[in-house]
Write an enzyme that holds these catalytic residues in place. Structure first.
Site, short mmCIF file in Angstrom:
data_model
loop_
_atom_site.label_atom_id
_atom_site.label_comp_id
_atom_site.label_asym_id
_atom_site.label_seq_id
_atom_site.Cartn_x
_atom_site.Cartn_y
_atom_site.Cartn_z
N GLY A 58 0.76 -1.25 0.00
CA GLY A 58 0.00 0.00 0.00
C GLY A 58 0.78 1.29 0.00
O GLY A 58 0.20 2.36 -0.20
N PRO A 92 4.53 -5.25 -0.70
CA PRO A 92 4.53 -4.03 -1.50
C PRO A 92 4.42 -4.32 -3.00
O PRO A 92 5.01 -5.28 -3.49
CB PRO A 92 5.89 -3.40 -1.18
CG PRO A 92 6.76 -4.54 -0.80
CD PRO A 92 5.87 -5.60 -0.18
N GLY A 93 3.66 -3.51 -3.69
CA GLY A 93 3.53 -3.65 -5.14
C GLY A 93 3.99 -2.36 -5.81
O GLY A 93 5.14 -2.24 -6.25
N TYR A 130 -9.58 5.67 -12.21
CA TYR A 130 -9.47 6.32 -10.89
C TYR A 130 -9.29 7.83 -11.00
O TYR A 130 -8.91 8.47 -10.03
CB TYR A 130 -8.27 5.78 -10.11
CG TYR A 130 -8.09 4.29 -10.13
CD1 TYR A 130 -8.99 3.46 -9.48
CD2 TYR A 130 -7.03 3.71 -10.81
CE1 TYR A 130 -8.82 2.09 -9.49
CE2 TYR A 130 -6.86 2.35 -10.84
CZ TYR A 130 -7.76 1.54 -10.18
OH TYR A 130 -7.59 0.18 -10.20
N CYS A 139 -12.84 4.53 -28.57
CA CYS A 139 -14.11 5.24 -28.78
C CYS A 139 -14.89 5.41 -27.48
O CYS A 139 -15.94 4.77 -27.30
CB CYS A 139 -14.92 4.50 -29.82
SG CYS A 139 -14.01 4.40 -31.35
N GLU A 140 -14.37 6.19 -26.58
CA GLU A 140 -15.03 6.50 -25.31
C GLU A 140 -14.51 7.85 -24.88
O GLU A 140 -13.30 8.09 -24.95
CB GLU A 140 -14.59 5.51 -24.21
CG GLU A 140 -14.88 4.09 -24.48
CD GLU A 140 -15.74 3.46 -23.40
OE1 GLU A 140 -16.22 4.16 -22.49
OE2 GLU A 140 -15.91 2.23 -23.50
N TYR A 188 0.48 -1.20 -12.21
CA TYR A 188 -0.93 -1.20 -12.60
C TYR A 188 -1.11 -0.56 -13.98
O TYR A 188 -2.11 0.09 -14.25
CB TYR A 188 -1.78 -0.51 -11.54
CG TYR A 188 -1.63 -1.15 -10.18
CD1 TYR A 188 -2.10 -2.44 -9.95
CD2 TYR A 188 -0.97 -0.50 -9.13
CE1 TYR A 188 -1.94 -3.05 -8.72
CE2 TYR A 188 -0.80 -1.12 -7.90
CZ TYR A 188 -1.29 -2.40 -7.70
OH TYR A 188 -1.11 -3.01 -6.49
N1 LLP Z 1 -1.61 -6.90 -0.83
C1 LLP Z 1 -2.93 -6.97 -1.11
C2 LLP Z 1 -3.76 -7.96 -0.41
C3 LLP Z 1 -3.49 -6.09 -2.06
O1 LLP Z 1 -4.79 -6.16 -2.32
C4 LLP Z 1 -2.65 -5.15 -2.72
C5 LLP Z 1 -3.20 -4.25 -3.74
C6 LLP Z 1 -1.28 -5.14 -2.40
C7 LLP Z 1 -0.80 -6.02 -1.44
C8 LLP Z 1 -0.31 -4.21 -3.06
O2 LLP Z 1 -0.62 -2.88 -2.83
P1 LLP Z 1 0.38 -1.73 -3.36
O3 LLP Z 1 1.68 -1.85 -2.56
O4 LLP Z 1 0.59 -1.94 -4.79
O5 LLP Z 1 -0.37 -0.48 -3.09
N2 LLP Z 1 -5.09 -0.79 -9.56
C9 LLP Z 1 -4.99 0.18 -8.49
C10 LLP Z 1 -4.35 -0.39 -7.25
C11 LLP Z 1 -5.08 -1.60 -6.71
C12 LLP Z 1 -4.42 -2.21 -5.51
C13 LLP Z 1 -5.08 -3.48 -5.10
N3 LLP Z 1 -4.44 -4.19 -4.05
C14 LLP Z 1 -4.23 1.39 -9.01
O6 LLP Z 1 -3.83 1.40 -10.17
O7 LLP Z 1 -4.06 2.37 -8.30
#
Ligand code: LLP
Length: 425
Positions: free
Chosen positions: A245, A283-284, A325, A351-352, A379
């Site tokens: 997150g 972390p993503g 978003y 086309c949107e 993402y």
């Molecule tokens: N762990 C779980 C259980 C999650 O659901 C997520 C993200 C993460 C870890 C990783 O979170 P991060 O570190 O990336 O914030 N598509 C959206 C973000 C969706 C995130 C969903 N869950 C965007 O483009 O902002």
């Protein structure tokens, strides 16, 4: 000239470079739309997590939904990471990239029996379970396979992560996790099920979080529960998984560095006497977001009475975040030109009216130039679709002056290869 938040993306003279590669040259060589990632940038983003956790028993599980391309997974696997997965498909990607299933946590609120079986067989580290009914099914599936599934319960701590509602996940109104006030009962239930072995507790409160306080609040709620669980159930909570997150800088955000966040969390964990527990993070975005750009060609400039449009060859199917978003992502020219900036909406060919990448951007560009959407490493490609039968973009990983094609551009025929026509009447 460095770009804020992007240590590996900078102008050299008039040219935008990723590491030592020039964006326009990459566009000429590989075509557009093109995702370009810096490997060094990914590793640099990982380093503060690893540094802050040195000396602690821990598992850093890259949340691969942010970018699940095999070469990205391979980069993190080689750097010692595990993976946070949310589907059987993601597990297959981890295996194909050489990742270690024993360092995988399986998250997600709708795992199927088949996905559970496959993950058990592969030997994942832990299932992050999100409901009491899922506990029952997982126990059945594991018992039938003569195993006990390692589980952690995802608790919904009911804290506000202060982020976009679609990416906020830790509130009571969200579909995620087991409600905080039901969690103790759920742990008691899990303890009685024959196919389960409880090993941890987890939460994930949202994404693109730019403060430390929601994490500390969630941690406190989690530790209260751990104390209650261990006080009465015959369970030991071996690990705390605090999810992912952490936000990144898209424009003017100022998220805390990962080592600062982790430092604060560790201090709290120690102060409350939980320093002996292993830690898991997922972390993503913060590992890959600023490591990637989306390079696109300017097709047409379309002046209008109310708006000017800069029509580019990337669209919402390539990068969904602005449409989905209302995300603001910086867009910069790949070649700097002299002249007065013109204010454009940067839009794609889909086309949107929702197909826009940026609104009201001052740019000095001509048709045939290239622009780059910054911070597109997370993402972006992982959410890309084939809407309008648009082949998905190619991807390139750069390392210094070396560029490797890590995903070919799709071709239209591949998009309908699995389809069939009806038989003749
Ligand atoms: N762990 C779980 C259980 C999650 O659901 C997520 C993200 C993460 C870890 C990783 O979170 P991060 O570190 O990336 O914030 N598509 C959206 C973000 C969706 C995130 C969903 N869950 C965007 O483009 O902002």
């Amino acid at each position: 000239m460095k770009l804020p938040g992007h240590p590996f993306v900078a102008y050299r003279g008039e040219q935008l470079c990723i590491d030592d590669c020039t964006a326009t040259e990459l566009a000429a060589r590989f075509g557009t739309p093109l995702y370009v990632y810096s490997r060094a940038s990914m590793l640099a983003a990982l380093a503060p997590y690893q540094r802050a956790l040195t000396g602690r028993e821990h598992l850093l599980c890259y949340a691969m939904k942010a970018n699940s391309s095999l070469a990205v997974l391979q980069t993190f696997a080689r750097a010692g990471c595990g993976f946070d997965i949310v589907s059987g498909g993601e597990l297959e990607r981890v295996l194909a990239a050489g990742g270690d299933p024993a360092r995988v946590v399986f998250s997600g609120l709708g795992k199927t029996r088949a996905e559970m079986r496959r993950a058990l067989e592969a030997g994942v580290h832990c299932f992050n379970v999100e409901s009491e009914s899922e506990l029952g099914v997982l126990s059945e599936v594991a018992a039938a396979a003569g195993r006990r599934a390692p589980v952690s319960l995802r608790v919904n701590p009911d804290v506000d992560a202060g982020t976009h509602p679609y990416i906020s996940t830790g509130l009571k109104a969200n579909k995620f996790g087991i409600a905080h006030d039901r969690a103790l009962a759920a742990y008691r239930h899990a303890a009685r099920l024959p196919g389960l072995e409880v090993i941890g507790i987890d939460c994930h409160i949202g994404s693109q979080i730019t403060e430390t306080s929601p994490y500390i609040d969630a941690l406190d709620r989690l530790l209260d529960l751990v104390e209650a669980i261990e006080a009465e159930a015959s369970l030991r909570i071996r690990h705390l998984d605090l999810g992912g997150g952490l936000g990144i800088q898209y424009t003017d955000e100022a998220p805390p560095p990962a080592d600062v966040l982790i430092g604060e969390l560790l201090a709290r964990i120690d102060a409350r006497g939980h320093g002996h527990r292993a830690l898991v993070f997922e972390p993503g975005r913060s590992l890959v977001g600023n490591a990637g750009v989306l390079v696109s060609e300017v097709l047409y400039l379309k002046p209008g009475e109310e708006k000017n449009f800069c029509v580019v060859d990337a669209a919402m199917n390539d990068l969904m975040r602005p449409a989905m978003y209302q995300a603001t992502m910086a867009i910069v020219p790949c070649t700097l030109r002299d002249g007065a900036p013109v204010v454009y909406d940067v839009v794609g060919p889909v086309c949107e009216s929702g197909d826009w990448l940026g609104r009201d951007r001052g740019l000095v560009v001509q048709a045939g130039d290239h622009v780059a959407v910054l911070s597109a490493g997370a993402y972006g490609m992982s959410m890309a679709s084939n809407y309008n039968t648009r082949p998905r973009a190619a991807e390139v990983m750069v390392d210094g002056a070396h560029a490797t094609l890590i995903r070919e551009r799709e071709v239209p025929a591949a998009l309908f290869a699995g389809e069939s026509l009806l038989p003749d009447d």
